[in-house]
Design a protein around this motif. Structure first.
Motif, PDB file in Angstrom:
ATOM      1  N   VAL B 256      29.411 -47.970   3.863  1.00  0.00           N
ATOM      2  CA  VAL B 256      29.262 -47.461   5.224  1.00  0.00           C
ATOM      3  C   VAL B 256      30.101 -48.340   6.143  1.00  0.00           C
ATOM      4  CG1 VAL B 256      27.664 -46.995   7.110  1.00  0.00           C
ATOM      5  CG2 VAL B 256      26.905 -46.694   4.731  1.00  0.00           C
ATOM      6  N   ASN B 257      30.970 -47.699   6.927  1.00  0.00           N
ATOM      7  CA  ASN B 257      31.833 -48.423   7.854  1.00  0.00           C
ATOM      8  C   ASN B 257      31.291 -48.238   9.273  1.00  0.00           C
ATOM      9  OD1 ASN B 257      33.835 -49.322   9.530  1.00  0.00           O
ATOM     10  ND2 ASN B 257      35.504 -48.261   8.476  1.00  0.00           N
ATOM     11  N   PHE B 258      30.650 -49.272   9.786  1.00  0.00           N
ATOM     12  CA  PHE B 258      30.036 -49.175  11.119  1.00  0.00           C
ATOM     13  C   PHE B 258      31.053 -49.307  12.245  1.00  0.00           C
ATOM     14  CE2 PHE B 258      26.274 -50.056   8.520  1.00  0.00           C
ATOM     15  CZ  PHE B 258      25.390 -49.113   9.034  1.00  0.00           C
ATOM     16  N   GLU B 259      32.305 -49.544  11.889  1.00  0.00           N
ATOM     17  CA  GLU B 259      33.362 -49.658  12.914  1.00  0.00           C
ATOM     18  C   GLU B 259      33.802 -48.288  13.399  1.00  0.00           C
ATOM     19  OE1 GLU B 259      34.686 -52.953  13.689  1.00  0.00           O
ATOM     20  OE2 GLU B 259      32.793 -53.356  12.639  1.00  0.00           O
ATOM     21  N   LYS B 260      33.372 -47.237  12.720  1.00  0.00           N
ATOM     22  CA  LYS B 260      33.826 -45.895  13.083  1.00  0.00           C
ATOM     23  C   LYS B 260      32.615 -44.996  13.375  1.00  0.00           C
ATOM     24  CE  LYS B 260      34.794 -42.951   9.706  1.00  0.00           C
ATOM     25  NZ  LYS B 260      33.558 -42.175   9.503  1.00  0.00           N
ATOM     26  N   GLU B 261      32.917 -43.796  13.902  1.00  0.00           N
ATOM     27  CA  GLU B 261      31.850 -42.842  14.189  1.00  0.00           C
ATOM     28  C   GLU B 261      31.566 -41.968  12.969  1.00  0.00           C
ATOM     29  OE1 GLU B 261      29.948 -43.011  16.842  1.00  0.00           O
ATOM     30  OE2 GLU B 261      31.250 -44.735  17.243  1.00  0.00           O
ATOM     31  N   PHE B 262      30.312 -41.581  12.773  1.00  0.00           N
ATOM     32  CA  PHE B 262      29.953 -40.577  11.768  1.00  0.00           C
ATOM     33  C   PHE B 262      28.546 -40.101  12.085  1.00  0.00           C
ATOM     34  CE2 PHE B 262      28.868 -44.770  10.065  1.00  0.00           C
ATOM     35  CZ  PHE B 262      27.561 -44.621   9.624  1.00  0.00           C
ATOM     36  N   ILE B 263      28.244 -38.886  11.676  1.00  0.00           N
ATOM     37  CA  ILE B 263      26.901 -38.343  11.906  1.00  0.00           C
ATOM     38  C   ILE B 263      25.894 -39.150  11.083  1.00  0.00           C
ATOM     39  CG2 ILE B 263      25.416 -36.320  11.463  1.00  0.00           C
ATOM     40  CD1 ILE B 263      27.795 -34.604  12.392  1.00  0.00           C
ATOM     41  N   GLY B 264      24.812 -39.554  11.714  1.00  0.00           N
ATOM     42  CA  GLY B 264      23.795 -40.349  11.027  1.00  0.00           C
ATOM     43  C   GLY B 264      23.904 -41.833  11.337  1.00  0.00           C
ATOM     44  N   LYS B 265      24.974 -42.216  12.046  1.00  0.00           N
ATOM     45  CA  LYS B 265      25.192 -43.644  12.319  1.00  0.00           C
ATOM     46  C   LYS B 265      24.047 -44.249  13.144  1.00  0.00           C
ATOM     47  CE  LYS B 265      28.590 -46.751  14.478  1.00  0.00           C
ATOM     48  NZ  LYS B 265      29.892 -46.805  15.176  1.00  0.00           N
ATOM     49  N   GLY B 266      23.591 -43.504  14.130  1.00  0.00           N
ATOM     50  CA  GLY B 266      22.516 -44.001  14.991  1.00  0.00           C
ATOM     51  C   GLY B 266      21.269 -44.346  14.195  1.00  0.00           C
ATOM     52  N   ALA B 267      20.930 -43.463  13.266  1.00  0.00           N
ATOM     53  CA  ALA B 267      19.733 -43.679  12.440  1.00  0.00           C
ATOM     54  C   ALA B 267      19.901 -44.922  11.567  1.00  0.00           C
ATOM     55  CB  ALA B 267      19.470 -42.444  11.578  1.00  0.00           C
ATOM     56  N   LEU B 268      21.108 -45.124  11.046  1.00  0.00           N
ATOM     57  CA  LEU B 268      21.355 -46.293  10.186  1.00  0.00           C
ATOM     58  C   LEU B 268      21.303 -47.582  10.999  1.00  0.00           C
ATOM     59  CD1 LEU B 268      24.173 -45.267   7.657  1.00  0.00           C
ATOM     60  CD2 LEU B 268      21.744 -44.734   7.647  1.00  0.00           C
ATOM     61  N   LEU B 269      21.865 -47.547  12.194  1.00  0.00           N
ATOM     62  CA  LEU B 269      21.831 -48.739  13.054  1.00  0.00           C
ATOM     63  C   LEU B 269      20.387 -49.092  13.399  1.00  0.00           C
ATOM     64  CD1 LEU B 269      24.881 -48.054  15.410  1.00  0.00           C
ATOM     65  CD2 LEU B 269      24.667 -49.885  13.694  1.00  0.00           C
TER      66      LEU B 269
END
Lengths: 120, 362
Positions: B256-269
């Motif tokens: 998972v690359n947190f430097e970029k946008e993707f759907i589901g990122k908010g939940a992972l953060l």
């Protein structure tokens, strides 16, 4: 030596008061590669249809039931480290244990080779 | 129930007396000679797997402008041409819709390789997230064979193309196979040196037969493949991963690359900040007993989790497995009990991989 078979796919070979028990070629083939055999304790007494041993394969775990009542007199310890012997020779070197026959009358309820062949 | 699909090699499997069973909507070979023998052959020689059931999609367009860059947990734009990358397609809650490998075929062209059972849904999800470009499902016309094992390089350079000698891990290249355009990738699912071969479906039976004429090559089924992948700690979608599980819970944050946008990122953060309620653990049993999917994990007499994958490992000579457990129990070396309600198997939490002596990077 008389050999009998159960509906649960065990075989039992009787010589006087001693019987040898294993699983049939058909059962071994159905189970696939056998990876573990839990042998019974020597000296343990079992009633007919009680769990005698456990076998695990790459596909499933299953119990081996006592074809007749009796006391366990010896086990095939090779199977502890080489359970694959059951696949290689289910009805000879892959025997599981020997039993001291308690009641020979119980053998009458089992199938002979021909009946078992028809059964599977 | 929908009828099972057959790969172009169905008749070949029948000829080899393979044991067939449903997998991901397909009638697939589970074993030929036997699961343990095929596993061993792959670790020592070269095993050939029919993987035609997996899905392949082609995207052509501008990776960034057309939205391809924001769909997955990893950056597609930064994959160099000729390389591939592994990662996930997530839902809004961070759950894994599927895991996949993306191959950068050209600046403006990628191939996405996905799991069989999830392929149709993946296609519509990705299509729905794209803003432009062309997107095609080429699963039916594309065949995939995996050749895996320490001997696979010798075989592939001889049978397919000598230039594959220098193909390094996670790189792929275009080659001609039996006169047709094909891709060969130095990837796999076994922990051994190996190749994934993508070619037109109409030629796959011919290549299959040709590879099997080599004495060092034997066919292997999904049974052996499952043990091979578990020994090296790879997750299997549908068993170890699903839409309710996030990459954080599955211990796969590396993809998972947190430097970029993707759907589901908010939940992972959010999970990274506040923690998770379960986490993946690998474990070994103290015997030859095998844990199985859906067995319970018990710690100090209390139910603490569930087994997602389990098998007997021929390389370790013991049972191995993966499962999810409450984070407070996820301690390396901790003793746990695996149970189906009747049987109790003693085990201990360990680290991945279970088996690390494979030839994958040779």
């Amino acid at each position: 030596m008389e050999r009998y078979f159960t509906k649960e796919h065990e075989w039992i070979s009787v010589n006087g008061t001693t019987a040898t028990v294993g699983i049939t070629s058909h059962a071994a083939e159905e189970l696939g590669d056998i990876t573990f055999v839990e042998l019974p304790q020597v000296g343990k007494s079992v009633k007919r249809s009680e769990t005698l041993a456990a076998i695990e394969s790459v596909k499933a775990a299953s119990d081996v039931y006592a074809p007749i009542s009796g006391r366990v007199t010896s086990t095939n310890e090779t199977l502890e480290t080489m359970p694959e012997v059951v696949n290689e020779s289910p009805e000879e070197s892959g025997w599981i244990c020997t039993l001291e026959v308690e009641n020979p009358e119980e053998l009458k309820g089992l199938m002979n080779a021909e009946e078992y062949k028809a059964f599977i | 129930m929908e009828s099972l699909k057959q790969t172009p090699l169905y008749a070949n499997h029948k000829k080899l007396n393979a044991l067939m069973a449903p997998f991901g909507g397909w009638d697939m070979p589970i074993q030929y000679e036997g699961i343990i023998a095929e596993h061993k052959w792959c670790r020592e020689n070269a095993a050939l797997f029919d993987i035609c059931h997996m899905g392949e999609f082609i995207f052509e367009g501008d990776i960034v402008k057309d939205g391809m860059e924001d769909i997955f947990t990893f950056s597609v734009e930064t994959i160099p041409v000729g390389r591939s990358r592994y990662g996930f397609l997530l839902n809004e809650s961070g759950g894994i819709i599927d895991d996949m490998i993306i191959f950068r075929i050209a600046e403006n062209k990628v191939m996405i390789v996905v799991n069989a059972a999830t392929a149709d849904n993946d296609f519509s999800v990705i299509q729905g997230r794209l803003k432009g470009g062309s997107f095609r499902n080429i699963t039916d016309s594309t065949a995939k064979l995996d050749l895996q094992g320490p001997e696979s390089r010798n075989i592939i350079t001889k049978i397919v193309d000598p230039s594959l000698l220098n193909l390094s891990y996670f790189k792929f290249t275009k080659v001609k196979i039996l006169g047709e355009d094909a891709l060969v990738s130095r990837t796999g699912y076994t922990g051994e040196l190996g190749y994934e071969i993508f070619l037109p479906s109409k030629k796959v039976a011919e290549l299959w037969e040709k590879l099997l004429t080599e004495p060092k090559v034997k066919p292997a089924g999904l049974g052996a493949r499952d043990i091979l992948r578990l020994e090296v700690g790879y997750s299997l979608y549908g068993s170890d991963l699903d839409e309710s599980i996030t990459p954080i819970e599955a211990g796969l944050e590396n993809f998972v690359n947190f430097e970029k946008e993707f759907i589901g990122k908010g939940a992972l953060l959010d999970q990274k900040k506040n923690g998770v309620s379960r986490i993946k653990i690998p474990f070994k049993t103290n015997s030859r007993r095998s844990p199985r999917h859906n067995h319970k994990i018990v710690v100090n007499g209390q139910e603490a989790g569930i087994v997602t994958s389990g098998a007997f490992s021929p390389m370790l000579g013991s049972g191995i497995g993966m499962g999810f457990i409450k984070p407070e129990f996820a301690i390396d070396g901790k003793n746990i009990t695996i149970t189906d309600g009747k049987l109790e198997i003693e085990a201990s939490i360990c680290q991945l991989p279970f088996y690390s002596d494979g030839s994958v990077r040779n």
